[in-house]
Design an enzyme around this catalytic site. Structure first.
Site, PDB file in Angstrom:
ATOM      1  CE  LYS A 112       7.305  -2.338   5.749  1.00 39.49           C
ATOM      2  NZ  LYS A 112       8.147  -3.384   5.831  1.00 39.49           N
TER       3      LYS A 112
HETATM    4  C1  LIG Z   1       6.168   0.846  10.811  1.00 38.06           C
HETATM    5  C2  LIG Z   1       6.977  -0.166  10.615  1.00 38.06           C
HETATM    6  N1  LIG Z   1       8.144  -0.065  11.441  1.00 38.06           N
HETATM    7  C3  LIG Z   1       9.175  -1.120  11.225  1.00 38.06           C
HETATM    8  C4  LIG Z   1       8.981  -2.222  10.424  1.00 38.06           C
HETATM    9  C5  LIG Z   1      10.234  -3.132  10.146  1.00 38.06           C
HETATM   10  O1  LIG Z   1      10.869  -3.078   9.345  1.00 38.06           O
HETATM   11  P1  LIG Z   1      11.675  -4.440   8.804  1.00 38.06           P
HETATM   12  O2  LIG Z   1      10.593  -5.436   8.646  1.00 38.06           O
HETATM   13  O3  LIG Z   1      12.167  -3.931   7.434  1.00 38.06           O
HETATM   14  O4  LIG Z   1      12.700  -4.738   9.801  1.00 38.06           O
HETATM   15  C6  LIG Z   1       7.712  -2.296   9.981  1.00 38.06           C
HETATM   16  C7  LIG Z   1       7.701  -3.502   8.795  1.00 38.06           C
HETATM   17  O5  LIG Z   1       8.361  -4.561   9.010  1.00 38.06           O
HETATM   18  C8  LIG Z   1       6.988  -1.451   9.672  1.00 38.06           C
HETATM   19  O6  LIG Z   1       5.882  -1.604   9.117  1.00 38.06           O
HETATM   20  N1  LIG Z   2       6.170  -4.588   8.733  1.00 33.67           N
HETATM   21  C1  LIG Z   2       5.769  -5.346   7.414  1.00 33.67           C
HETATM   22  C2  LIG Z   2       6.090  -6.566   7.284  1.00 33.67           C
HETATM   23  C3  LIG Z   2       6.372  -7.360   5.943  1.00 33.67           C
HETATM   24  O1  LIG Z   2       7.866  -6.925   5.629  1.00 33.67           O
HETATM   25  P1  LIG Z   2       8.509  -6.941   4.363  1.00 33.67           P
HETATM   26  O2  LIG Z   2       9.617  -5.743   4.388  1.00 33.67           O
HETATM   27  O3  LIG Z   2       9.067  -8.088   4.086  1.00 33.67           O
HETATM   28  O4  LIG Z   2       7.471  -6.605   3.199  1.00 33.67           O
HETATM   29  C4  LIG Z   2       4.622  -4.872   6.908  1.00 33.67           C
HETATM   30  O5  LIG Z   2       4.288  -3.738   7.165  1.00 33.67           O
HETATM   31  O6  LIG Z   2       3.805  -5.546   6.146  1.00 33.67           O
END
Ligand SMILES: Cc1ncc(COP(=O)(O)O)c(C=O)c1O
Ligand SMILES: N[C@@H](CCOP(=O)(O)O)C(=O)O
Length: 465
Positions: A112
């Site tokens: 993120k």
């Molecule tokens: C550590 C981790 N892996 C995978 C994901 C999945 O990513 P996305 O939500 O973009 O599919 C998230 C959050 O959503 C995450 O925090």
């Molecule tokens: N796994 C995410 C969930 C939120 O997803 P986002 O990509 O829409 O911000 C988190 O860690 O909060």
């Protein structure tokens, strides 16, 4: 570049407007009207670029109307200055033509940071220019929250409110958010699950009358187009390192809200030679069920050892549906209504067939995931976090050929999830130096019931004037 809503009836917006708007007024998500294209020789010319140079080249066509070249370069430089590895996104080889892309070298130890440290700089820049104060409201299953707080805490023009599901994130994840005590940072532990948090955020965007005059909500979730845009870059970075554009690459992506893998789909659409895109899910497997058997029905959310992916309604799937349905907003309204009111949706035959050509999928439960962490550590001494373990194994099982390199996105650092590591019979990964005293720091957060009124009152009463 104009941005349009997936539901077809909200006004089209400029980049700056789209960054500040979040959810479209018709409930849809914004996407670019057209996708910038890079030719084979454009991609050749990217070889050897630093991460920052590549970020500039890939993002420039999306933002050219809003930022000068120097402004964009400046924001990128600041966004990635706090990463702990000079390569920003290092690749580690774990097997024959098998690689891990370490996306956890940022300040909050998850992928993120790539988008949210950039978004924090971007918002600061835009808001200072407009002399505008905003309220950031976000939902997190554990990682978005800390990255958004880190990105926004120094912005004078932002009050940030992050909702996480009470007792459903790891202790490290909670403390990363709740030990930030700046007076513009607020954490709400909602008595519900991540879907409840995300629903509350989306409903608050739809009706912002609880805010004082002149204030508006800004999104830090992947609702915000800038999040997706910044995540496209590392697909180019990894593929170029492995021989693109001459050679295609496969990606396996631990998936929850579908933002990360959607960025890979866009990279492919922009010209990057990606062969397979593999959706890797935990027990909350609605996306795997949808791709493999056209079953996109909601079930009870299970609390797993990979809590960041404990998501049932994947926000960004709507952006994919928009393309599958030839960008027809009315079709998306029908599908999203069926999901909301009827608990599920069924894709048309042609659209499912298209989805299957674009994505493969695989699902692992907790026990299978723990075994992967244990086996990979025994064989290579590489410690995977639970989300990455799901991605790696899904990639191994779903890839079609072993001549094309397979890159698994390592979405978080293992130190964030000691429970899964202990279950694998291994010693905890130490927290990096800058977080070594995390468990001694003071925490501040508010537990609230899953009640819109209570949350909105809390926000209203904690805004700085
Ligand atoms: C550590 C981790 N892996 C995978 C994901 C999945 O990513 P996305 O939500 O973009 O599919 C998230 C959050 O959503 C995450 O925090
Ligand atoms: N796994 C995410 C969930 C939120 O997803 P986002 O990509 O829409 O911000 C988190 O860690 O909060």
């Amino acid at each position: 570049m104009k941005y349009i809503s997936t539901r077809g009836s909200a006004p089209s917006l400029s980049f700056e407007e789209v960054v500040l708007t979040g959810l479209a007024s018709d409930g849809g998500l914004y996407v670019p009207e057209t996708l910038p294209q890079f030719s084979h020789s454009d991609i050749e010319a990217m070889r050897g670029m630093s991460y920052q140079e590549l970020a500039f080249t890939v993002m420039k066509p999306f933002v050219a109307d809003a930022l000068s070249d120097d402004e964009l370069k400046g924001l990128i430089a600041k966004a990635y200055s706090t990463f702990r590895h000079n390569g920003i996104a290092p690749l580690v080889q774990t097997g024959h033509n098998e690689f891990i892309l370490e996306l956890f070298q940022g300040p909050t130890l998850a992928f993120k940071d790539f988008a949210l440290q950039f978004l924090g700089q971007l918002l600061d820049h835009i808001l200072k220019k407009r002399n505008q104060k905003v309220v950031v409201m976000g939902a997190t299953s554990g990682d978005t929250g800390s990255a958004a707080i880190e990105g926004c805490r120094h912005c004078d023009n932002i009050d940030i409110f992050i909702l996480h599901p009470h007792q459903r994130v790891s202790e490290v994840q909670r403390r990363q958010m709740t030990t930030v005590l700046d007076d513009n940072v607020h954490n709400i532990a909602l008595e519900g699950n991540f879907d409840d948090c995300q629903n509350m955020v989306k409903a608050s965007f739809a009706d912002q009358s609880f805010l004082p005059d002149g204030r508006q909500l800004v999104a830090v979730n992947s609702i915000n187009w800038a999040r997706i845009m910044a995540q496209i870059v590392y697909y180019f970075y990894a593929a170029l390192s492995l021989g693109a554009p001459a050679r295609a690459v496969n990606f396996s992506v631990p998936t929850g809200n579908f933002g990360d893998i959607f960025a890979g789909y866009l990279a492919k659409g922009m010209g990057l030679p990606i062969d397979q895109l593999i959706i890797a899910t935990n027990q909350n497997d609605i996306l795997h069920r949808c791709i493999s058997e056209n079953d996109h029905s909601k079930r009870d959310l299970v609390h797993s050892l990979s809590p960041s992916m404990d998501i049932m309604v994947s926000s960004n799937f709507e952006r994919l549906l928009f393309d599958l349905y030839d960008r027809n907003g009315a079709s998306i309204v029908t599908l999203m209504d069926a999901l909301k009111n009827g608990g599920g949706m069924t894709l048309g035959e042609a659209e499912l067939a298209k989805a299957k050509t674009l994505f493969s999928s695989f699902r692992l439960d907790d026990a299978e995931m723990v075994k992967v962490i244990k086996d990979v550590f025994e064989q290579t001494e590489y410690l995977l976090d639970p989300h990455t373990a799901i991605g790696l194994e899904a990639g191994r099982r779903a890839r079609h050929d072993h001549n094309t390199p397979m890159v698994c996105l390592a979405t978080a650092h293992p130190a964030k999830f000691p429970e899964a590591i202990q279950k694998a019979g291994l010693s905890d990964a130490p927290l990096p130096h800058h977080m070594a005293d995390l468990f001694e720091r003071e925490e501040r957060y508010q537990v609230l019931s899953n009640d819109m009124d209570a949350v909105q009152k809390f926000i209203g009463s904690h805004l700085r004037t």
